[in-house]
Design a protein around this motif. Sequence first.
Motif, short mmCIF file in Angstrom:
data_model
loop_
_atom_site.label_atom_id
_atom_site.label_comp_id
_atom_site.label_asym_id
_atom_site.label_seq_id
_atom_site.Cartn_x
_atom_site.Cartn_y
_atom_site.Cartn_z
N ARG A 210 -10.08 1.05 1.72
CA ARG A 210 -9.01 0.64 2.64
C ARG A 210 -7.73 1.43 2.41
O ARG A 210 -6.87 1.52 3.29
CB ARG A 210 -8.74 -0.85 2.49
N LEU A 211 -7.59 2.01 1.23
CA LEU A 211 -6.37 2.74 0.90
C LEU A 211 -6.43 4.19 1.35
O LEU A 211 -5.43 4.91 1.26
CB LEU A 211 -6.10 2.67 -0.60
N LEU A 212 -7.57 4.65 1.84
CA LEU A 212 -7.67 6.03 2.31
C LEU A 212 -6.70 6.28 3.46
O LEU A 212 -6.03 7.31 3.53
CB LEU A 212 -9.11 6.32 2.76
N ARG A 213 -6.60 5.32 4.38
CA ARG A 213 -5.67 5.50 5.51
C ARG A 213 -4.23 5.32 5.08
O ARG A 213 -3.32 5.84 5.73
CB ARG A 213 -6.03 4.54 6.64
N VAL A 214 -4.00 4.61 3.99
CA VAL A 214 -2.64 4.47 3.47
C VAL A 214 -2.11 5.82 3.02
O VAL A 214 -0.95 6.17 3.24
CB VAL A 214 -2.61 3.44 2.32
N VAL A 215 -2.97 6.61 2.36
CA VAL A 215 -2.58 7.94 1.90
C VAL A 215 -2.12 8.80 3.07
O VAL A 215 -1.08 9.47 3.01
CB VAL A 215 -3.76 8.61 1.16
N GLU A 216 -2.89 8.79 4.16
CA GLU A 216 -2.52 9.58 5.34
C GLU A 216 -1.22 9.05 5.95
O GLU A 216 -0.37 9.82 6.38
CB GLU A 216 -3.64 9.54 6.37
N SER A 217 -1.08 7.75 5.97
CA SER A 217 0.11 7.13 6.57
C SER A 217 1.38 7.50 5.80
O SER A 217 2.42 7.77 6.40
CB SER A 217 -0.05 5.62 6.61
N ILE A 218 1.29 7.50 4.49
CA ILE A 218 2.44 7.88 3.68
C ILE A 218 2.89 9.28 4.04
O ILE A 218 4.09 9.56 4.17
CB ILE A 218 2.12 7.77 2.18
N GLY A 219 1.94 10.17 4.20
CA GLY A 219 2.28 11.54 4.57
C GLY A 219 3.00 11.61 5.90
O GLY A 219 3.97 12.36 6.06
N LEU A 220 2.55 10.83 6.86
CA LEU A 220 3.13 10.87 8.20
C LEU A 220 4.57 10.36 8.21
O LEU A 220 5.36 10.71 9.08
CB LEU A 220 2.27 10.03 9.15
N LEU A 221 4.92 9.53 7.24
CA LEU A 221 6.26 8.94 7.19
C LEU A 221 7.32 9.86 6.59
O LEU A 221 8.51 9.58 6.67
CB LEU A 221 6.22 7.65 6.35
N ALA A 222 6.91 10.96 6.00
CA ALA A 222 7.82 11.79 5.20
C ALA A 222 9.15 12.14 5.87
O ALA A 222 10.22 11.97 5.25
CB ALA A 222 7.10 13.06 4.75
N PRO A 223 9.16 12.63 7.12
CA PRO A 223 10.45 13.03 7.70
C PRO A 223 11.43 11.89 7.91
O PRO A 223 12.62 12.13 8.10
CB PRO A 223 10.03 13.65 9.05
N SER A 224 10.96 10.66 7.89
CA SER A 224 11.84 9.52 8.16
C SER A 224 12.83 9.27 7.03
O SER A 224 13.90 8.69 7.25
CB SER A 224 11.01 8.25 8.37
N GLY A 225 12.47 9.66 5.83
CA GLY A 225 13.31 9.36 4.68
C GLY A 225 13.23 7.92 4.24
O GLY A 225 13.94 7.50 3.32
N ALA A 226 12.36 7.13 4.88
CA ALA A 226 12.25 5.71 4.54
C ALA A 226 11.68 5.52 3.14
O ALA A 226 11.99 4.54 2.46
CB ALA A 226 11.37 5.00 5.56
N ILE A 227 10.84 6.43 2.72
CA ILE A 227 10.32 6.40 1.36
C ILE A 227 11.17 7.33 0.51
O ILE A 227 11.16 8.55 0.72
CB ILE A 227 8.84 6.84 1.32
N LYS A 228 11.90 6.79 -0.41
CA LYS A 228 12.80 7.59 -1.25
C LYS A 228 11.99 8.47 -2.20
O LYS A 228 10.85 8.13 -2.55
CB LYS A 228 13.74 6.68 -2.03
N PRO A 229 12.56 9.60 -2.63
CA PRO A 229 11.84 10.50 -3.52
C PRO A 229 11.27 9.81 -4.76
O PRO A 229 10.12 10.08 -5.15
CB PRO A 229 12.90 11.54 -3.89
N ALA A 230 12.03 8.91 -5.35
CA ALA A 230 11.53 8.21 -6.54
C ALA A 230 10.37 7.30 -6.19
O ALA A 230 9.42 7.16 -6.98
CB ALA A 230 12.66 7.39 -7.17
N GLU A 231 10.40 6.71 -5.01
CA GLU A 231 9.30 5.85 -4.57
C GLU A 231 8.06 6.68 -4.27
O GLU A 231 6.93 6.26 -4.57
CB GLU A 231 9.72 5.04 -3.34
N GLN A 232 8.27 7.85 -3.67
CA GLN A 232 7.14 8.74 -3.40
C GLN A 232 6.44 9.12 -4.71
O GLN A 232 5.21 9.07 -4.81
CB GLN A 232 7.62 10.01 -2.68
#
Length: 422
Positions: A210-232
């Motif tokens: 179930r986490l395979l799609r989470v990995v792809e989703s995290i990548g797609l969010l990158a330009p938003s800045g919603a995930i901070k570098p430390a969180e990434q």
Amino acid sequence: MISASIRAVALAAGLATALTAAPALAQGPVCKADDGYASAFEGRRTFRWKLQWLQAAKANLSDPSLAPAYKALIARADKALAGPYYAVTEKTRTPPSGDKHDYISMGPYWWPDPSKPNGEPYIRKDGEVNPERNTEAFDAVRMDNMASAVEALSLAYYFTGEAKYATKASELLYVWFLDPDTRMRPHMTYAQGVPGRTLGRAEGVLDTFRLLRVVESIGLLAPSGAIKPAEQKALEHWFEVYTMWMQTAPTGKEERAAKNNHGIWYDYQLATFALFARKPDLAKQVLASVGKGRIDPQIDADGKLPEELARTRGLHYSYFALEPLVGMAELGPCVGVDLWGYKGPKGQGIRGAFDYLAQFVGDEKAFPYKDLKPEDATKEALPLYDVAAWAYGDAGFAAKADQIAQQTPGAASRLTIAPYKP
């Protein structure tokens, strides 16, 4: 059923359904090791979600054939936007460790023994899912809901550019993986346990597909800045620790040794999570071993998958074993491994498996092995035929996909992978 991971790939790519110049979409930037498509995709570090398909879909959202898919996606994302957060600590049952941060689930095909006062030890009924496993006592449904919400929100952010979707996705990720009060510990020691028999089983490693799609989703969010570098970095570290657990824990080692679909799913997860955790050498090692380690022993020269045919749902499990092989074939170019074209000493390969199974599309009654619901198995295989048609430039596979789609109007998978047009 065919897992959400491949549906996610489809949802990313398949909004381009109306683009009849399909072969051109197969060209373009390639996945580059643990960087994925990031260098060509504005920092979006995806591995199977191909930027050329996503970009083409985004440019054609007003097309009538895309509108229903887009509407459904936004509805799903809006539901997630207004929906709850999910955490392993919410379950009603306490794991054997005494720590609710530990994930727990129950084996799907295990039922109370009616001859025993308390039903234990549970007995196995292959192919019959005990609904007890989907209650609030366990974490499987909760994890699936989290992954589904993150997926929908990340795609909605990509297509709309609205920050609210990325923000909610990042919050869901923080609660599940990073918040000290609610985070899941990166192991599956107590996954797919069986009351009265075992606290956890090797088969439980499959739960994290179930986490395979989470990995792809995290990548797609990158330009938003919603995930901070430390969180990434913390998310990548979570998956790094999990890959270490997969390789060293007794149940992880046992799952890796499995000779059926479980072993293939183990490899697919390990390779994907290794790429996300910036361990491309490990991913390459895994993918390079798939030919001799999985395809040779698990696909016969005639394309049959014998380990799956012994089950009560032989057609379903044949496709279920083929799905992670397709996933790894898609990952192969990231690290220079060709699994689409691999052939074993007897000529066995992924294409051979498709060739064998394709003859039963629309003629499920001719399938010479047991399957409780063969028509359902074929419907679930739609995205696999769509991907195979692209991989091999095969009009026959594309025709099979179209045939399945006609039998299942509005099939969700057709929102995820653009049908191949020869």
